[in-house]
Structures are given as structure tokens and as C-alpha cells.
Scaffold this motif. Sequence first.
Motif, PDB file in Angstrom:
ATOM      1  N   PRO A  10       8.419  14.360  -2.791  1.00 52.13           N
ATOM      2  CA  PRO A  10       8.185  14.714  -1.388  1.00 52.13           C
ATOM      3  C   PRO A  10       6.897  14.087  -0.863  1.00 52.13           C
ATOM      4  N   ALA A  11       6.889  13.831   0.440  1.00 52.60           N
ATOM      5  CA  ALA A  11       5.741  13.250   1.145  1.00 52.60           C
ATOM      6  C   ALA A  11       5.476  11.807   0.752  1.00 52.60           C
ATOM      7  N   ASN A  12       6.481  11.152   0.177  1.00 52.49           N
ATOM      8  CA  ASN A  12       6.385   9.735  -0.180  1.00 52.49           C
ATOM      9  C   ASN A  12       7.584   8.950   0.336  1.00 52.49           C
ATOM     10  N   SER A  13       8.296   9.509   1.313  1.00 54.45           N
ATOM     11  CA  SER A  13       9.614   8.966   1.665  1.00 54.45           C
ATOM     12  C   SER A  13       9.588   7.498   2.045  1.00 54.45           C
ATOM     13  N   MET A  14       8.615   7.067   2.865  1.00 50.37           N
ATOM     14  CA  MET A  14       8.626   5.674   3.313  1.00 50.37           C
ATOM     15  C   MET A  14       8.161   4.722   2.216  1.00 50.37           C
ATOM     16  N   SER A  39       4.360  20.679   0.625  1.00 49.70           N
ATOM     17  CA  SER A  39       4.700  19.334   0.129  1.00 49.70           C
ATOM     18  C   SER A  39       3.498  18.407   0.064  1.00 49.70           C
ATOM     19  N   HIS A  40       2.311  18.937   0.250  1.00 50.65           N
ATOM     20  CA  HIS A  40       1.114  18.099   0.302  1.00 50.65           C
ATOM     21  C   HIS A  40       0.364  18.058  -1.030  1.00 50.65           C
ATOM     22  N   GLY A  41       1.083  18.189  -2.109  1.00 52.01           N
ATOM     23  CA  GLY A  41       0.450  18.112  -3.423  1.00 52.01           C
ATOM     24  C   GLY A  41      -0.198  16.775  -3.701  1.00 52.01           C
ATOM     25  N   PHE A  42       0.216  15.745  -2.985  1.00 53.08           N
ATOM     26  CA  PHE A  42      -0.352  14.415  -3.195  1.00 53.08           C
ATOM     27  C   PHE A  42      -1.851  14.386  -2.887  1.00 53.08           C
ATOM     28  N   LEU A  43      -2.337  15.319  -2.067  1.00 58.57           N
ATOM     29  CA  LEU A  43      -3.763  15.343  -1.740  1.00 58.57           C
ATOM     30  C   LEU A  43      -4.613  15.545  -2.990  1.00 58.57           C
ATOM     31  N   THR A  44      -4.108  16.322  -3.930  1.00 56.60           N
ATOM     32  CA  THR A  44      -4.805  16.489  -5.208  1.00 56.60           C
ATOM     33  C   THR A  44      -4.814  15.182  -5.979  1.00 56.60           C
ATOM     34  N   MET A  45      -3.690  14.459  -5.970  1.00 57.74           N
ATOM     35  CA  MET A  45      -3.593  13.192  -6.680  1.00 57.74           C
ATOM     36  C   MET A  45      -4.576  12.157  -6.123  1.00 57.74           C
ATOM     37  N   LEU A  46      -4.795  12.188  -4.816  1.00 54.36           N
ATOM     38  CA  LEU A  46      -5.670  11.207  -4.179  1.00 54.36           C
ATOM     39  C   LEU A  46      -7.149  11.550  -4.304  1.00 54.36           C
ATOM     40  N   ASP A  47      -7.441  12.733  -4.811  1.00 53.30           N
ATOM     41  CA  ASP A  47      -8.825  13.191  -4.933  1.00 53.30           C
ATOM     42  C   ASP A  47      -9.322  12.900  -6.348  1.00 53.30           C
ATOM     43  N   ALA A  76      -4.893   4.033   0.020  1.00 57.97           N
ATOM     44  CA  ALA A  76      -3.784   4.901   0.418  1.00 57.97           C
ATOM     45  C   ALA A  76      -3.983   5.425   1.836  1.00 57.97           C
ATOM     46  N   LYS A  77      -2.902   5.442   2.600  1.00 53.88           N
ATOM     47  CA  LYS A  77      -2.947   5.947   3.970  1.00 53.88           C
ATOM     48  C   LYS A  77      -2.214   7.287   4.031  1.00 53.88           C
ATOM     49  N   VAL A  78      -2.767   8.201   4.809  1.00 55.28           N
ATOM     50  CA  VAL A  78      -2.205   9.546   4.932  1.00 55.28           C
ATOM     51  C   VAL A  78      -1.841   9.799   6.389  1.00 55.28           C
ATOM     52  N   ALA A  79      -0.646  10.301   6.596  1.00 49.93           N
ATOM     53  CA  ALA A  79      -0.167  10.587   7.951  1.00 49.93           C
ATOM     54  C   ALA A  79      -0.924  11.762   8.559  1.00 49.93           C
ATOM     55  N   ASN A  80      -0.637  12.035   9.815  1.00 48.21           N
ATOM     56  CA  ASN A  80      -1.198  13.202  10.501  1.00 48.21           C
ATOM     57  C   ASN A  80      -0.423  14.434  10.028  1.00 48.21           C
ATOM     58  N   LEU A  81      -1.019  15.163   9.086  1.00 51.61           N
ATOM     59  CA  LEU A  81      -0.294  16.216   8.378  1.00 51.61           C
ATOM     60  C   LEU A  81      -0.092  17.458   9.250  1.00 51.61           C
ATOM     61  N   TYR A  88       0.843  -1.196   0.000  1.00 52.15           N
ATOM     62  CA  TYR A  88       0.000   0.000   0.000  1.00 52.15           C
ATOM     63  C   TYR A  88       0.875   1.241   0.000  1.00 52.15           C
ATOM     64  N   GLY A  89       0.240   2.384  -0.224  1.00 54.75           N
ATOM     65  CA  GLY A  89       0.947   3.652  -0.215  1.00 54.75           C
ATOM     66  C   GLY A  89       0.725   4.399   1.089  1.00 54.75           C
ATOM     67  N   LEU A  90       1.755   5.047   1.554  1.00 57.79           N
ATOM     68  CA  LEU A  90       1.692   5.876   2.752  1.00 57.79           C
ATOM     69  C   LEU A  90       2.205   7.266   2.392  1.00 57.79           C
ATOM     70  N   PHE A  91       1.370   8.276   2.596  1.00 53.78           N
ATOM     71  CA  PHE A  91       1.715   9.636   2.205  1.00 53.78           C
ATOM     72  C   PHE A  91       1.897  10.516   3.429  1.00 53.78           C
TER      73      PHE A  91
END
Length: 268
Positions: free
Chosen positions: A138-142, A197-205, A185-190, A81-84
Motif C-alpha cells: 500500500p501507498a506505493n501504487s504508482m 497505510s502510511h507505514g512507509f514513513l517509518t521506512m523513510l526515516d 523519495a517523494k511523498v504525496a500530500n497525505l 525515483y520512488g513516489l509514496f
Amino acid sequence: MITGVSSGFGHEMTQQLLERGDTVIGTVRNTDKVHDLIDSYPDTFDCRLLDVTDVPVLQNTVREAFERHGRIDVVVSNAGYGLFGCAEELSDAEIDHIIATNLLGSIQFIKTSLPYLRAQGGGRIIQMSTYGAQVAYPANSMYHATKFGIEGFCEAVAQEVAQFNIGVTMVEPGGARTEFRYGSAKVANLMPEYESSHGFLTMLDASRGLAPGDPKRMAECIIASADQDPAPLRVVLGSQALSATIERLETRLADFRTQTELAASTDF
């Protein structure tokens, strides 16, 4: 044998393989999303409950599958899975779990399969990876850490087991319209400090536009790769994934080439 067949590429591959008459041993953490396959293919879909982070159960599941079916031509390490979230935003538990799933789970699944593949005279290992094993954001390090790591493992293993007629392929898809983005996809406590660096939120929407990759076509390519001889070490799926990978590798190579004198200066 495919891990993680309840959704995404695992489910799509399983459905296509069953439709063409193959037998699939598919692992899931629960059967909620595969009742249709269980009901439609009672003789050729061997569904197993497995959380790949439970290593003893994983080892028993692989052993039982080979003992029951005698020969398994292809093992597909797909569960993950993905962790953002930026590094500082990730909890220790989130870090530990994605490593246990994406990296250690994949390593143990492949390692456990090897003696059976070797004893039967060969086979194919397919590791589901991502172009994010070559290109980091960014925001995909793990997530990147697990995929860079499993590719290093697989590239070494491929050289170790080629002598036994075992081929290894890493599949590097780009963005696809699967539950990886739109469900699992799982999202950390932002933290507001990392908002840039939270551009991934657009990708997940999904309402902001869908990924270009067609899971059906990608699954067809993954299945077809199992019959290629010799096994391709890497298969990149998606035009954006390929262009981004080439661009990043060319940049990296150009940087390395500027270091010729520095590297040589440290030799005796």
C-alpha cells in the motif's frame, strides 16, 4: 552507459567501473554530485546532462554517445525515483511525472539504444527494477505501476533481441542504504483518512533503522551480471527481497491453480 549516476546504484556502479579502468558515459540532471568523478577521471568519465523525460534530448544523447565511443558494451537504465502515497493522495502531476521518468524514460532509453547494439553485433541491457515489480505494498501504487510495466516491456524485448546477441537483465534489489530512501523519495500530500497505510514513513526515516542492503555489494553483483552468459533475465538482490518475492509468487500461483475449472469453462 548509465542513466542517473548522481546518486544511489548509478553512482556506486560508475565509481566501481571507473576505478577498475572502464569508460562510463553517465547521465545526470546536474553535475553537483559528480564533480569528484569528473575531476578524477577526465579521460574515462563522459558526463552528459539529461532528463530522461525529455525524449528528443535522450535520443540525441544516446546517438552522440555511440557515435563518439564507437561501441558501448552495456547500457544501464537506472534513472528513476520512488513516489509514496495512496492512489487518492496522488496529484495528476505526480502520476504523470513518475510514469514519464520511471516507465517512459526507461522504454525510450532502451528502444533508442537497440539499433546501435544490433549494428555492433550485440551487447547487454540492464534495467534497474525492484522486487517491488513482483510484490506490491500500500501507498506505493504508482511506483509499482512503473516497475511492473517496465518489467513486462523488458521481458518481451529480451525475446525480440536475443537473436541479435543482445541480452536483457532486470535487477530487483530490496531495500538498500541509498538516497532512494534517504533523500530522493517523494511523498504525496497525505490524507488522515489513509493513515493506516502510511507505514512507509517509518521506512523513510533513517533514525528508525536503516535498510539491510549494502549498495557497494549490490553494485558489484550488477556489474558482474553483465559478464554472465547467457544473460540472467532477473537478478534479485537482498535476502528479504528474495523471500518476499517467493512468498508472493507462491501465493499467486496457488490462487491460479484454484481456477483450473473456471478457466476451462470459457473455452469452446
